[in-house]
Design a protein around this motif. Structure first.
Motif, PDB file in Angstrom:
ATOM      1  N   ARG A 541       0.803  -1.223   0.000  1.00  0.00           N
ATOM      2  CA  ARG A 541       0.000   0.000   0.000  1.00  0.00           C
ATOM      3  C   ARG A 541       0.833   1.270   0.000  1.00  0.00           C
ATOM      4  N   GLU A 542       1.938   1.261   0.742  1.00  0.00           N
ATOM      5  CA  GLU A 542       2.696   2.500   0.912  1.00  0.00           C
ATOM      6  C   GLU A 542       4.141   2.401   0.439  1.00  0.00           C
ATOM      7  N   GLY A 543       4.659   1.170   0.325  1.00  0.00           N
ATOM      8  CA  GLY A 543       6.027   1.012  -0.130  1.00  0.00           C
ATOM      9  C   GLY A 543       7.016   0.936   1.015  1.00  0.00           C
ATOM     10  N   PRO A 544       8.201   0.378   0.746  1.00  0.00           N
ATOM     11  CA  PRO A 544       9.204   0.204   1.815  1.00  0.00           C
ATOM     12  C   PRO A 544       9.921   1.480   2.221  1.00  0.00           C
ATOM     13  N   ASP A 545       9.597   2.585   1.585  1.00  0.00           N
ATOM     14  CA  ASP A 545      10.234   3.848   1.952  1.00  0.00           C
ATOM     15  C   ASP A 545       9.331   4.704   2.838  1.00  0.00           C
ATOM     16  N   SER A 546       8.195   4.153   3.201  1.00  0.00           N
ATOM     17  CA  SER A 546       7.220   4.941   3.954  1.00  0.00           C
ATOM     18  C   SER A 546       7.544   4.946   5.443  1.00  0.00           C
ATOM     19  N   GLY A 547       6.914   5.883   6.169  1.00  0.00           N
ATOM     20  CA  GLY A 547       7.080   5.941   7.603  1.00  0.00           C
ATOM     21  C   GLY A 547       6.473   4.742   8.304  1.00  0.00           C
ATOM     22  N   SER A 548       5.353   4.222   7.762  1.00  0.00           N
ATOM     23  CA  SER A 548       4.711   3.051   8.358  1.00  0.00           C
ATOM     24  C   SER A 548       5.638   1.845   8.311  1.00  0.00           C
ATOM     25  N   TRP A 549       6.388   1.727   7.219  1.00  0.00           N
ATOM     26  CA  TRP A 549       7.347   0.612   7.100  1.00  0.00           C
ATOM     27  C   TRP A 549       8.398   0.698   8.215  1.00  0.00           C
ATOM     28  N   GLN A 550       8.940   1.888   8.446  1.00  0.00           N
ATOM     29  CA  GLN A 550       9.943   2.049   9.487  1.00  0.00           C
ATOM     30  C   GLN A 550       9.349   1.796  10.876  1.00  0.00           C
ATOM     31  N   THR A 551       8.123   2.228  11.087  1.00  0.00           N
ATOM     32  CA  THR A 551       7.461   1.978  12.378  1.00  0.00           C
ATOM     33  C   THR A 551       7.298   0.491  12.627  1.00  0.00           C
ATOM     34  N   ALA A 552       6.900  -0.266  11.555  1.00  0.00           N
ATOM     35  CA  ALA A 552       6.722  -1.707  11.703  1.00  0.00           C
ATOM     36  C   ALA A 552       8.053  -2.395  11.990  1.00  0.00           C
ATOM     37  N   LEU A 553       9.124  -1.930  11.352  1.00  0.00           N
ATOM     38  CA  LEU A 553      10.437  -2.515  11.630  1.00  0.00           C
ATOM     39  C   LEU A 553      10.836  -2.271  13.087  1.00  0.00           C
ATOM     40  N   THR A 554      10.488  -1.094  13.603  1.00  0.00           N
ATOM     41  CA  THR A 554      10.815  -0.762  14.996  1.00  0.00           C
ATOM     42  C   THR A 554      10.102  -1.707  15.966  1.00  0.00           C
ATOM     43  N   VAL A 555       8.866  -2.135  15.614  1.00  0.00           N
ATOM     44  CA  VAL A 555       8.133  -3.073  16.468  1.00  0.00           C
ATOM     45  C   VAL A 555       8.912  -4.373  16.616  1.00  0.00           C
ATOM     46  N   ALA A 556       9.405  -4.912  15.479  1.00  0.00           N
ATOM     47  CA  ALA A 556      10.177  -6.160  15.541  1.00  0.00           C
ATOM     48  C   ALA A 556      11.466  -5.964  16.329  1.00  0.00           C
ATOM     49  N   ASP A 557      12.128  -4.823  16.092  1.00  0.00           N
ATOM     50  CA  ASP A 557      13.388  -4.576  16.803  1.00  0.00           C
ATOM     51  C   ASP A 557      13.152  -4.483  18.317  1.00  0.00           C
ATOM     52  N   ARG A 558      12.136  -3.771  18.728  1.00  0.00           N
ATOM     53  CA  ARG A 558      11.854  -3.613  20.165  1.00  0.00           C
ATOM     54  C   ARG A 558      11.453  -4.947  20.795  1.00  0.00           C
ATOM     55  N   LEU A 559      10.653  -5.744  20.026  1.00  0.00           N
ATOM     56  CA  LEU A 559      10.213  -7.021  20.577  1.00  0.00           C
ATOM     57  C   LEU A 559      11.387  -7.977  20.740  1.00  0.00           C
ATOM     58  N   LEU A 560      12.259  -8.028  19.743  1.00  0.00           N
ATOM     59  CA  LEU A 560      13.427  -8.914  19.831  1.00  0.00           C
ATOM     60  C   LEU A 560      14.384  -8.455  20.926  1.00  0.00           C
ATOM     61  N   ALA A 561      14.381  -7.169  21.198  1.00  0.00           N
ATOM     62  CA  ALA A 561      15.255  -6.652  22.274  1.00  0.00           C
ATOM     63  C   ALA A 561      14.797  -7.124  23.644  1.00  0.00           C
TER      64      ALA A 561
END
Length: 758
Positions: A541-561
């Motif tokens: 819907r928005e592409g891998p350059d969107s802010g939503s993409w970065q927010t979703a990546l942050t969720v995985a990073d925080r959870l794995l931390a």
């Protein structure tokens, strides 16, 4: 004083000067030929107007457009026609005038290659000249002799004679120079000009010869008296018809005759036809059925070749029902349809009162029967015709033999109406199994077309044009429906590949983040199912350059931390998980998990991390959930499944799918597959042992894979270039150069003749 003696039957009046005679001859000829051209325009205009009315769409009819183009071009065409005549007479007048030594000598003509677009026009000119020569040859020879006397030469070459057959035929061609007209209208004008010119040329030639005789210019060749319109005994000339492709006298060369058209090779179709005839004449002695007496055996045992009208009568008697020869050829593929058909024609001679043992088939007619028979043999053997379609196509054999006997241009012109009709019929029935209402409707239309051809075809080829136009219009409507199905198939494939691409991106991100880590079963289940789905939807819907993409990546990073390290207290985990409640619920919501279901996932994540921190084994429920995770995931359809399914329907043993790494193919095959253009038809092997046509409909901008559809626009194959090359290498894919059935089959006939001769 004129240097030639006055014949006894000419009035003893002082002969006029050569210049005066040429002037009078120019005026009389120009008036006569311009009247011929005026009738040609009138007939062509009426023909196009009638077709436009039948078309039913007056504003958008191509025939109405052609009629307007013809009317707009009339004045320049008439001017070019008149200029051509004036130049011819002026050139001849110079030859009859006294001149100094060296004056009037011309340089050698400059040689040049004709553009391909002019070759058919050149051939039409040659055929018209041929017809004029055959019907009015005696008077033309007489006129040439008189003009040679006037010019003071022994023989007058054709290009120096303003009224030679070639000059008369070339006038219409020269008039077209620089005029932009549709090709079919151009050929219609040629045909009507040929008919109108031949019809009353005798009056002009009689008048011109009489004027020259009265002026004292004799000829050694005098036309026989009385000068009546000849009726060739051996050549049947059908009545004039209202279509531009119907045969005229130029199409009925006597057996063994050769004229200017025979030497005018150059066009691809002409070269193919000449090569076919040569191969056929070399092939026939060794493969001739002993019971068939061909044209080259005429005369043996007192036999004579069938006249053209007798041949037409026999074929017309055979037309109403499929001959036994055709049935036998269908049941026994090893026998020759042409040989059986020729024998049946000769056996049927008694039906028109001729003893079969006293007649044979002329070589020209035998060529036509052989080529048509071989053409249908190849069609029955190699085309994807169901039984109903085979029966339907078999009914065309006799009408096409008649058309080939009447008009040899069936093998010369791609635009010939009989040729186009066969192409359209093959398109309508090939691969058509009547699986849907539209396919059944198309089969019914083809059946009705064949019925009308059988009922209405006598010796007028106009019926082919009429039926082809009607069937083509029906096919165009069918094609529009197919194109819509193709667009839907392409959109579905595009959506599938975009989703596949998005899932691949999410998978790469997950692998990158979990490398070297060991998530708990609950965490792995969340990341592989819910988080990757959420990330895939964002990519779409928005592409891998969107802010939503970065927010979703942050969720995985925080959870794995949150994965506990040795010594981390278990009590700190629950507050950390609760702090991520909002972003985790956002991820779950994209998979439709909300409310209590979302709370259960949060509890599972918290509990699994706490058990890890305490050094406890995962709960049994977590292990079971991990083991059945794939059962609950809505998996992306694997592209391999579509390829495998398509190929399984066509050839179950074929397994050239699933990546390129293990495929070994030649560079030449890969390059050939890379050159295939959208709209190209190829043939892939089916489980019935035949190759079925599929069309390249779409090339993916994402994966570069090629999507092929069947004649109904249904997706049947999606494969990479390397996979296609492997299919070709295995013999499961064929690429044919021509798209039209007639062209393909004609080249296959030539190939078979070469193989037999070798």
């Amino acid at each position: 004083m004129n240097e030639y003696p006055n014949p006894g039957n000419v009035p003893t009046t002082p002969p006029a000067s050569a210049r005066d005679v040429v002037t009078a001859m120019r005026r009389r000829s120009t008036e006569h030929l311009q009247a011929v051209l005026a009738r040609v325009f009138a007939r062509a205009d009426d023909w196009l107007f009638d077709l436009a009315k039948k078309d039913g769409v007056p504003d958008g009819s191509p025939y109405l457009y052609a009629m307007r183009a013809l009317r707009a071009s009339r004045a320049p065409l008439e001017r070019g026609f008149r200029d051509y005549l004036d130049k011819g007479f002026s050139k001849f007048e110079v030859r009859t005038s006294p001149r100094r030594p060296g004056e009037g000598e011309s340089d050698l003509p400059e040689l040049s290659l004709l553009p391909e677009a002019e070759l058919e026009q050149q051939l039409a000119t040659n055929l018209t000249a041929e017809a004029i020569t055959r019907i009015h040859g005696n008077q033309l020879d007489e006129l040439s002799g008189r003009l040679a006397r006037m010019a003071g030469v022994a023989n007058l070459e054709a290009d120096g004679n303003p009224l030679s057959a070639y000059a008369l035929a070339g006038a219409i061609g020269a008039a077209h120079e620089g005029i932009d007209l549709p090709d079919d209208v151009r050929m219609v004008l040629f045909k009507y000009y040929e008919r109108e010119l031949i019809h009353d040329l005798r009056d002009l030639l009689t008048d011109i010869n009489a004027r020259l005789e009265a002026a004292g210019f004799r000829s050694d060749k005098v036309a026989p008296k009385p000068a009546q319109r000849p009726k060739p005994a051996a050549d049947f000339v059908p009545p004039a018809t209202a279509d531009g492709f119907a045969p005229a006298a130029s199409d009925y060369m006597p057996s063994g005759a050769a004229g200017p058209a025979q030497e005018s090779a150059g066009a691809e179709d002409r070269a193919v036809f000449d090569a076919l005839q040569q191969l056929l004449h070399a092939w026939r002695p060794a493969h001739q059925d002993g019971t068939q007496q061909g044209g080259r055996q005429t005369g043996g045992g007192g036999q004579r070749p069938l006249k053209a009208n007798e041949m037409m009568s026999l074929l017309s008697l055979m037309q109403a029902s499929v001959p036994q020869a055709v049935h036998d050829a269908l049941d026994r593929p090893e026998v020759s349809l042409a040989a059986l058909l020729k024998n049946e024609v000769l056996r049927g001679a008694s039906r028109i009162g001729l003893p079969p043992e006293d007649v044979s088939i002329s070589q020209a007619d035998e060529d036509a029967v052989d080529l048509v028979g071989m053409l249908f043999d190849v069609m029955f053997d190699e085309r994807d015709f169901e039984q109903t379609a085979r029966t339907m196509i078999s009914r065309l054999v006799v009408p096409f033999v008649k058309a080939a006997v009447l008009d040899r241009r069936l093998f010369l012109y791609k635009t010939h109406p009989a040729r186009r009709l066969l192409n359209s019929l093959a398109e309508a029935v090939e691969g058509n199994r009547g699986e849907g209402p539209q396919e059944r409707e198309l089969l019914q239309k083809a059946e009705n077309t064949v019925d009308r051809l059988i009922a209405e075809f006598n010796e007028d080829l106009a019926i082919f044009e009429t039926l082809e136009q009607e069937l083509r219009q029906f096919l165009e409507q069918h094609r529009r429906r197919v194109e819509l199905a193709e667009r839907r198939a392409a959109e579905a494939q595009r959506g599938q590949e975009r989703l596949e691409q998005a899932r691949d991106l999410a998978k790469v991100e997950l692998e990158h983040r979990t490398r070297g880590l060991e998530p708990t079963p609950a965490m792995r289940d969340f990341l592989e199912r819910n988080w990757t789905h959420h990330l895939s939807m964002i990519a779409l819907r928005e592409g891998p350059d969107s802010g939503s993409w970065q927010t979703a990546l942050t969720v995985a990073d925080r959870l794995l931390a949150l994965l506990p390290k040795p010594g981390d207290p278990a009590e700190a985990i629950e507050p950390a998980v609760l702090a991520m409640r909002e972003p985790i619920e956002t991820v779950l919501a994209s998979s439709g998990i909300i409310g209590e279901a979302a709370q259960d996932v949060m509890n599972g994540l918290c509990e699994s991390l706490q058990r890890r921190a305490r050094g406890q084994a995962p709960a049994q429920a977590e292990v079971l959930a991990e083991g059945h995770a794939d059962d609950n995931v809505v998996q992306m359809p694997d592209r391999r499944s579509a390829v495998v399914a398509a190929l399984t329907d066509l050839k179950p043993k074929l397994e050239v799918v699933g990546g390129k790494a293990d495929i070994e193919v030649s560079d030449s095959d890969v390059e050939q597959m890379r050159q295939i253009k959208i709209g190209t038809w190829i043939h892939i092997a089916g489980d019935d042992g035949k190759h079925h046509p599929v069309k390249l409909s779409w090339i993916s901008p994402i994966s570069s894979r090629l999507m092929f559809v069947n004649r109904r626009g249904v997706r049947v194959l999606v494969a990479s270039i390397e996979e296609l090359a492997a299919m070709k290498q295995a013999g499961n894919l064929l690429v044919r150069e021509q798209e039209q059935v007639f062209d393909q089959v004609l080249h296959r006939v030539m190939g078979k003749l070469r193989e037999d001769l070798a």
